[in-house]
Write an enzyme that holds these catalytic residues in place. Sequence first.
Site, PDB file in Angstrom:
ATOM      1  N   LYS A 158       0.830  -1.325  -0.016  1.00  0.00           N
ATOM      2  CA  LYS A 158      -0.075  -0.117  -0.107  1.00  0.00           C
ATOM      3  C   LYS A 158       0.892   1.158   0.093  1.00  0.00           C
ATOM      4  O   LYS A 158       0.640   2.052  -0.703  1.00  0.00           O
ATOM      5  CB  LYS A 158      -0.871  -0.042   1.306  1.00  0.00           C
ATOM      6  CG  LYS A 158      -1.806   1.336   1.157  1.00  0.00           C
ATOM      7  CD  LYS A 158      -2.717   1.205   2.563  1.00  0.00           C
ATOM      8  CE  LYS A 158      -3.498   2.288   2.501  1.00  0.00           C
ATOM      9  NZ  LYS A 158      -4.500   2.389   3.714  1.00  0.00           N
ATOM     10  N   GLU A 164      11.010  -4.430   3.910  1.00  0.00           N
ATOM     11  CA  GLU A 164      11.057  -5.972   3.647  1.00  0.00           C
ATOM     12  C   GLU A 164      10.689  -6.106   2.353  1.00  0.00           C
ATOM     13  O   GLU A 164      11.063  -6.881   1.414  1.00  0.00           O
ATOM     14  CB  GLU A 164      10.264  -6.917   4.646  1.00  0.00           C
ATOM     15  CG  GLU A 164      10.510  -6.724   6.052  1.00  0.00           C
ATOM     16  CD  GLU A 164       9.794  -5.678   6.791  1.00  0.00           C
ATOM     17  OE1 GLU A 164       9.442  -4.955   6.252  1.00  0.00           O
ATOM     18  OE2 GLU A 164       9.214  -6.278   8.041  1.00  0.00           O
ATOM     19  N   GLY A 219      -4.745  -1.772   4.874  1.00  0.00           N
ATOM     20  CA  GLY A 219      -3.935  -3.023   4.487  1.00  0.00           C
ATOM     21  C   GLY A 219      -4.312  -4.146   4.898  1.00  0.00           C
ATOM     22  O   GLY A 219      -4.762  -5.103   4.021  1.00  0.00           O
ATOM     23  N   ARG A 220      -4.877  -4.363   6.140  1.00  0.00           N
ATOM     24  CA  ARG A 220      -5.447  -5.723   6.584  1.00  0.00           C
ATOM     25  C   ARG A 220      -6.851  -5.903   6.062  1.00  0.00           C
ATOM     26  O   ARG A 220      -7.466  -7.057   6.395  1.00  0.00           O
ATOM     27  CB  ARG A 220      -5.396  -5.789   8.058  1.00  0.00           C
ATOM     28  CG  ARG A 220      -5.938  -4.893   8.941  1.00  0.00           C
ATOM     29  CD  ARG A 220      -5.685  -4.984  10.246  1.00  0.00           C
ATOM     30  NE  ARG A 220      -6.089  -3.288  10.881  1.00  0.00           N
ATOM     31  CZ  ARG A 220      -5.305  -2.552  11.149  1.00  0.00           C
ATOM     32  NH1 ARG A 220      -4.180  -2.060  10.456  1.00  0.00           N
ATOM     33  NH2 ARG A 220      -5.734  -1.367  11.833  1.00  0.00           N
ATOM     34  N   GLU A 305      -3.996  -6.263  15.170  1.00  0.00           N
ATOM     35  CA  GLU A 305      -3.817  -4.924  14.698  1.00  0.00           C
ATOM     36  C   GLU A 305      -4.617  -3.973  14.784  1.00  0.00           C
ATOM     37  O   GLU A 305      -4.390  -2.641  14.840  1.00  0.00           O
ATOM     38  CB  GLU A 305      -2.828  -5.046  13.276  1.00  0.00           C
ATOM     39  CG  GLU A 305      -2.163  -3.794  12.889  1.00  0.00           C
ATOM     40  CD  GLU A 305      -1.221  -4.216  11.448  1.00  0.00           C
ATOM     41  OE1 GLU A 305       0.087  -4.108  11.537  1.00  0.00           O
ATOM     42  OE2 GLU A 305      -1.963  -4.098  10.457  1.00  0.00           O
ATOM     43  N   HIS A 335      -4.442 -32.326  19.794  1.00  0.00           N
ATOM     44  CA  HIS A 335      -3.305 -32.952  20.174  1.00  0.00           C
ATOM     45  C   HIS A 335      -2.127 -32.021  20.655  1.00  0.00           C
ATOM     46  O   HIS A 335      -0.912 -32.428  20.604  1.00  0.00           O
ATOM     47  CB  HIS A 335      -2.765 -33.958  19.281  1.00  0.00           C
ATOM     48  CG  HIS A 335      -3.991 -34.931  18.955  1.00  0.00           C
ATOM     49  ND1 HIS A 335      -4.079 -36.386  19.724  1.00  0.00           N
ATOM     50  CD2 HIS A 335      -4.820 -34.916  17.996  1.00  0.00           C
ATOM     51  CE1 HIS A 335      -5.063 -36.846  19.214  1.00  0.00           C
ATOM     52  NE2 HIS A 335      -5.668 -36.158  18.161  1.00  0.00           N
ATOM     53  N   LYS A 448       9.973   0.012  13.656  1.00  0.00           N
ATOM     54  CA  LYS A 448      10.649   0.361  12.026  1.00  0.00           C
ATOM     55  C   LYS A 448      11.615   1.490  12.374  1.00  0.00           C
ATOM     56  O   LYS A 448      12.536   1.153  11.739  1.00  0.00           O
ATOM     57  CB  LYS A 448       9.344   0.728  11.469  1.00  0.00           C
ATOM     58  CG  LYS A 448       8.500  -0.382  10.773  1.00  0.00           C
ATOM     59  CD  LYS A 448       7.381   0.305  10.035  1.00  0.00           C
ATOM     60  CE  LYS A 448       6.238  -0.727   9.656  1.00  0.00           C
ATOM     61  NZ  LYS A 448       5.220  -0.267   9.007  1.00  0.00           N
TER      62      LYS A 448
HETATM   63  O1  F6P Z   1       3.731  -2.782   9.500  1.00  0.00           O
HETATM   64  C1  F6P Z   1       2.437  -2.742   9.686  1.00  0.00           C
HETATM   65  C2  F6P Z   1       1.839  -2.677   8.143  1.00  0.00           C
HETATM   66  O2  F6P Z   1       1.555  -1.131   8.110  1.00  0.00           O
HETATM   67  C3  F6P Z   1       0.421  -3.196   8.147  1.00  0.00           C
HETATM   68  O3  F6P Z   1      -0.746  -2.578   8.442  1.00  0.00           O
HETATM   69  C4  F6P Z   1       0.244  -3.660   6.553  1.00  0.00           C
HETATM   70  O4  F6P Z   1      -0.516  -4.526   6.379  1.00  0.00           O
HETATM   71  C5  F6P Z   1       1.983  -3.953   6.467  1.00  0.00           C
HETATM   72  O5  F6P Z   1       2.695  -3.101   7.289  1.00  0.00           O
HETATM   73  C6  F6P Z   1       2.295  -3.909   4.971  1.00  0.00           C
HETATM   74  O6  F6P Z   1       2.369  -2.492   4.681  1.00  0.00           O
HETATM   75  P1  F6P Z   1       2.378  -2.191   2.948  1.00  0.00           P
HETATM   76  O7  F6P Z   1       1.056  -2.856   2.192  1.00  0.00           O
HETATM   77  O8  F6P Z   1       1.949  -0.682   2.685  1.00  0.00           O
HETATM   78  O9  F6P Z   1       3.758  -2.649   2.511  1.00  0.00           O
END
Ligand code: F6P
Length: 484
Positions: A158, A164, A219-220, A305, A335, A448
Amino acid sequence: MDSPLFLDTHFSQINDDQWENLFQLSKDKSIAQKREDLFTGKKVNLSENRPALHTALRNLTKKPVYVDYADVMPMIEDVWQQIDRSCKKFAGVTDIIHIGIGGSDFGPRLVCDALKNSPSSEKNLVKVHFLSNVDSSDLASILAQTNAKSTRIIIVSKAFTTVETLLNAKAVMAWLDAQGIQPTQASKMIFAITANPELAKQFGVLDDHIFPFWDWVGGRFSVWSAVGLPIALKFGFDTFQDFLAGAQAMDQHFLQSPDVLNQPLRLALALYHQQKTLNVKSQAIIPYAQSLNLFPHWLQQLEMESNGKTAGVDGQAVPFSAPVIFGIPGTNAQHSFFQMLHQGPEVIPVDLIAVHESMSDIFQHQTQHQQLWANCLAQSEAFAIGQGDSSNLNNYYPGKRPNNLIVLPRLDAFHLGALMALYEHRTFCLGVLYGLNSFDQPGVDLGKKLAIPIEEALRSDVTDVSKLHPVTAQRIQWFKNPHF
Ligand code: F6P
């Protein structure tokens, strides 16, 4: 409006009077008005001053939905068409590497995994590899399975600033180069799904390879947007639309059903009541369906979150908020940690999610399916009713352990969409009950920020400890000169 799913709250340990009080609480907290605000694009995400309009993304009726007086449905329809065209254009592609993390990963990963054995979506047109972790072993295992020439890369972020994701994207570009793919050819192989198209262009993604979404999609909550592209590429555009249709059916149920029949509301009220009266700190989500293996992972982000917060909408501390969500499929879970759920001192409510139809046609599948169901029903009863008396604690099952049964008629795109929307709306209702904003995540920023100087220190020959905490500085020194 009927729900596509079946919900049984008989064992929720809530009596009629308590339910009545809970429905009154829902009125006192104005859930109906806030639900209306959510669906109609009011700025329910107060801290970021934006709507949270994931429901518009599955509004297949195309009835206008306004953000700042502009109907967003034409933009959403354009993206549907873009996705549909891509399904045709990707013919011949063998592999997709979907690079994204958090909300840009969990949703599409869950759906692609859950439907891979579903007879109704058995197309499996391409292999989708989800690359999320910055741990390079994730990348290495994916690259070992793919042929660069017939692979396409989708960078999903987003913000398009997520460290990462960008690092993994650069690594995949370097891999294409190492495989002898020329830069002009490589740029034809990469796509971006983002709310920040400028940064995607700067990365080298061609204009018409960018699928937009918007800042009013959390995002979620984004799997219903172009973030769900791999679902369409893997199973076909019709299946993606079925997935949206299932969520839309749940939206209508949530909007139109009276409180007593309203499944997301009932689930939220039940959990809130258990937290308040039984000091509940966690909830187990147990799908009695191996294909829903990833469902608890997706739900962890959605619930924790969204609602794992102390600050209420008024800036004051709320008394309690999201429980810890955890779970693995039954019967495996039985189990593992069910011992604690039955006899541990802490009460941990359980949602048992079952599928009515067997999802395979292998020999003996009916017998195995009956066994699966028998286990699900037996556990539900054991949690609720218990056995023995407290004079012999070892053999005592206290019972009165709240649990709900949720049943999908079958595990297809439609019903999976409905299930995910059910929990999205549960999360929303819980946020209102807790009195907090479910749509921001300020708690993820500190780590971060701290990672930036730490990463610099790890990279450089001299460790400048002046900006670092002494413990971290010592750990960095140790990392550079380890002694085991
Ligand atoms: O670190 C949390 C977050 O902002 C989430 O809310 C989001 O889903 C994820 O990182 C990835 O964010 P993006 O889609 O902006 O890379």
